[in-house]
Design a protein around this motif. Structure first.
Motif, PDB file in Angstrom:
ATOM      1  N   LEU A   3       0.846  -1.186   0.000  1.00 34.46           N
ATOM      2  CA  LEU A   3       0.000   0.000   0.000  1.00 34.46           C
ATOM      3  C   LEU A   3       0.888   1.243   0.000  1.00 34.46           C
ATOM      4  O   LEU A   3       1.720   1.425   0.884  1.00 34.46           O
ATOM      5  CB  LEU A   3      -0.892   0.005   1.247  1.00 34.46           C
ATOM      6  CG  LEU A   3      -1.856   1.188   1.393  1.00 34.46           C
ATOM      7  CD1 LEU A   3      -2.932   1.156   0.320  1.00 34.46           C
ATOM      8  CD2 LEU A   3      -2.491   1.188   2.782  1.00 34.46           C
ATOM      9  N   LEU A   4       0.715   2.089  -1.010  1.00 36.66           N
ATOM     10  CA  LEU A   4       1.444   3.347  -1.124  1.00 36.66           C
ATOM     11  C   LEU A   4       0.550   4.488  -0.674  1.00 36.66           C
ATOM     12  O   LEU A   4      -0.573   4.629  -1.156  1.00 36.66           O
ATOM     13  CB  LEU A   4       1.891   3.591  -2.566  1.00 36.66           C
ATOM     14  CG  LEU A   4       2.981   2.662  -3.120  1.00 36.66           C
ATOM     15  CD1 LEU A   4       3.106   2.841  -4.619  1.00 36.66           C
ATOM     16  CD2 LEU A   4       4.313   2.939  -2.450  1.00 36.66           C
ATOM     17  N   GLY A   5       1.046   5.309   0.243  1.00 32.20           N
ATOM     18  CA  GLY A   5       0.286   6.458   0.716  1.00 32.20           C
ATOM     19  C   GLY A   5       0.263   7.563  -0.324  1.00 32.20           C
ATOM     20  O   GLY A   5       0.953   7.500  -1.343  1.00 32.20           O
ATOM     21  N   LEU A  63       3.019   7.783  11.399  1.00 34.54           N
ATOM     22  CA  LEU A  63       3.555   9.146  11.386  1.00 34.54           C
ATOM     23  C   LEU A  63       4.347   9.339  12.671  1.00 34.54           C
ATOM     24  O   LEU A  63       3.825   9.118  13.764  1.00 34.54           O
ATOM     25  CB  LEU A  63       2.407  10.162  11.322  1.00 34.54           C
ATOM     26  CG  LEU A  63       2.790  11.643  11.268  1.00 34.54           C
ATOM     27  CD1 LEU A  63       3.424  11.987   9.923  1.00 34.54           C
ATOM     28  CD2 LEU A  63       1.555  12.507  11.496  1.00 34.54           C
ATOM     29  N   ASN A  64       5.628   9.727  12.544  1.00 32.31           N
ATOM     30  CA  ASN A  64       6.427   9.920  13.759  1.00 32.31           C
ATOM     31  C   ASN A  64       6.944  11.341  13.925  1.00 32.31           C
ATOM     32  O   ASN A  64       7.703  11.621  14.848  1.00 32.31           O
ATOM     33  CB  ASN A  64       7.594   8.928  13.807  1.00 32.31           C
ATOM     34  CG  ASN A  64       8.518   9.038  12.610  1.00 32.31           C
ATOM     35  OD1 ASN A  64       8.505  10.030  11.893  1.00 32.31           O
ATOM     36  ND2 ASN A  64       9.326   8.016  12.380  1.00 32.31           N
ATOM     37  N   ASP A 112      -5.022   5.745   1.451  1.00 27.75           N
ATOM     38  CA  ASP A 112      -4.727   6.655   2.548  1.00 27.75           C
ATOM     39  C   ASP A 112      -5.352   6.064   3.802  1.00 27.75           C
ATOM     40  O   ASP A 112      -6.579   5.900   3.874  1.00 27.75           O
ATOM     41  CB  ASP A 112      -5.312   8.043   2.253  1.00 27.75           C
ATOM     42  CG  ASP A 112      -4.976   9.072   3.319  1.00 27.75           C
ATOM     43  OD1 ASP A 112      -4.583   8.668   4.432  1.00 27.75           O
ATOM     44  OD2 ASP A 112      -5.112  10.271   3.040  1.00 27.75           O
ATOM     45  N   VAL A 113      -4.533   5.715   4.791  1.00 30.57           N
ATOM     46  CA  VAL A 113      -5.070   5.043   5.979  1.00 30.57           C
ATOM     47  C   VAL A 113      -6.068   5.913   6.732  1.00 30.57           C
ATOM     48  O   VAL A 113      -6.871   5.386   7.519  1.00 30.57           O
ATOM     49  CB  VAL A 113      -3.938   4.588   6.932  1.00 30.57           C
ATOM     50  CG1 VAL A 113      -3.046   3.558   6.257  1.00 30.57           C
ATOM     51  CG2 VAL A 113      -3.122   5.773   7.436  1.00 30.57           C
ATOM     52  N   THR A 114      -6.047   7.219   6.506  1.00 29.35           N
ATOM     53  CA  THR A 114      -7.008   8.096   7.192  1.00 29.35           C
ATOM     54  C   THR A 114      -8.323   8.218   6.432  1.00 29.35           C
ATOM     55  O   THR A 114      -9.251   8.870   6.908  1.00 29.35           O
ATOM     56  CB  THR A 114      -6.414   9.506   7.403  1.00 29.35           C
ATOM     57  OG1 THR A 114      -6.206  10.135   6.137  1.00 29.35           O
ATOM     58  CG2 THR A 114      -5.089   9.430   8.151  1.00 29.35           C
ATOM     59  N   ASP A 115      -8.408   7.595   5.250  1.00 29.08           N
ATOM     60  CA  ASP A 115      -9.626   7.663   4.432  1.00 29.08           C
ATOM     61  C   ASP A 115     -10.081   6.241   4.085  1.00 29.08           C
ATOM     62  O   ASP A 115      -9.556   5.633   3.145  1.00 29.08           O
ATOM     63  CB  ASP A 115      -9.352   8.457   3.148  1.00 29.08           C
ATOM     64  CG  ASP A 115     -10.600   8.628   2.284  1.00 29.08           C
ATOM     65  OD1 ASP A 115     -11.658   8.067   2.651  1.00 29.08           O
ATOM     66  OD2 ASP A 115     -10.513   9.304   1.246  1.00 29.08           O
ATOM     67  N   PRO A 116     -11.034   5.685   4.832  1.00 28.45           N
ATOM     68  CA  PRO A 116     -11.455   4.294   4.624  1.00 28.45           C
ATOM     69  C   PRO A 116     -11.896   3.989   3.196  1.00 28.45           C
ATOM     70  O   PRO A 116     -11.730   2.858   2.727  1.00 28.45           O
ATOM     71  CB  PRO A 116     -12.629   4.124   5.607  1.00 28.45           C
ATOM     72  CG  PRO A 116     -12.436   5.191   6.623  1.00 28.45           C
ATOM     73  CD  PRO A 116     -11.796   6.337   5.911  1.00 28.45           C
TER      74      PRO A 116
END
Length: 251
Positions: A11-13, A55-56, A32-36
């Motif tokens: 999975l590429l962001g 995210l760090n 995008d992990v923040t967009d289901p």
């Protein structure tokens, strides 16, 4: 994983580029992990899932929770939707989820978690959520140290860049647990493929912590350079960090 004969999906962001990713017959998908709604492509049958997205570093603390916690919730739900014969879900957490060692003996898997940063708290929240899915999702947590090695742009990389230019900030005291990227990857594979590791948490990295002074000396030796070590007082660093964070929020 490809060398072992697995069919590999990645999975590429939104901001990720293919440069530097492995060659070969790998199925790359965007999401995008923040967009289901963008995670439909991972709703399929997998044997193993390595959830490494995170995210760090950010000037906006709320983003830690959006990416590291809510993003993990979204990934887990997408994987469950197409679970099939999932054998293991590996979650890459962090030593930051435990916070600094209060015992001179250091940290281990049984150390109570007392994170002191938004990053660490967001990682611990993700761990606890995944634990709540016990029985539905075969989760194993691996907490990562300061990882270094080829391809890295975070962690120790800024020190390499500074020392290559002949300068290096020197903070008072301090030590960290390190992990070479190939060893970390091998540890993740073992955690995924070894029977009986479901529901467990593992710390990956060197057995002992390394002082910041020794880390700097090792980088200098690797680069063949001596740097001007600029001492920084803790109070000054904290004061500057607060100012820098405020300016970043304004921008």
């Amino acid at each position: 994983l490809k060398e072992k004969g697995y069919e590999v999906w990645g999975l590429l962001g939104p901001g990720d580029r293919l440069e530097g990713t492995p060659d070969g017959d790998i199925h790359w998908v965007r999401g995008d992990v923040t967009d289901p709604e963008t995670l439909e492509e991972i709703k399929r049958t997998f044997s193993f899932v390595y959830h490494l997205a995170g995210l760090n570093s950010t000037a906006d603390p709320a983003r830690f929770y959006r990416v590291n916690f809510e993003g993990t919730v979204n990934v887990a739900k997408a994987v469950l939707a197409g679970r099939g014969t999932l054998e293991r879900f590996i979650f890459a957490s962090s030593f930051a989820a435990m916070g600094p060692a209060l015992d001179p003996a250091g940290l281990d898997e049984n150390t109570p978690c007392r994170p002191v940063s938004d990053y660490g708290r967001s990682k611990l929240m993700a761990e606890l959520f995944l634990r709540s899915l016990a029985g539905a999702l075969p989760v194993t947590v691996v907490r990562l140290p300061l990882v270094y090695g080829p391809g890295g742009t975070g962690g120790l990389f800024p020190y390499f860049k500074l020392i290559s230019k002949g300068i290096c900030p020197r903070l008072p005291g301090g030590e960290a647990t390190l992990g070479f990227v190939e060893d970390i990857v091998a540890g993740m594979e073992l955690a995924a493929e070894t029977p009986g590791t479901e529901g467990e948490t593992f710390l990956l990295g060197d057995e002992t912590a390394t002082s910041l002074a020794d880390i700097i000396s090792a980088i200098e030796n690797a680069l063949g350079k001596k740097s001007l070590r600029i001492p920084l007082r803790k109070g000054a660093v904290l004061k500057y960090s607060a100012i820098a964070q405020t300016l970043a929020k304004i921008r």
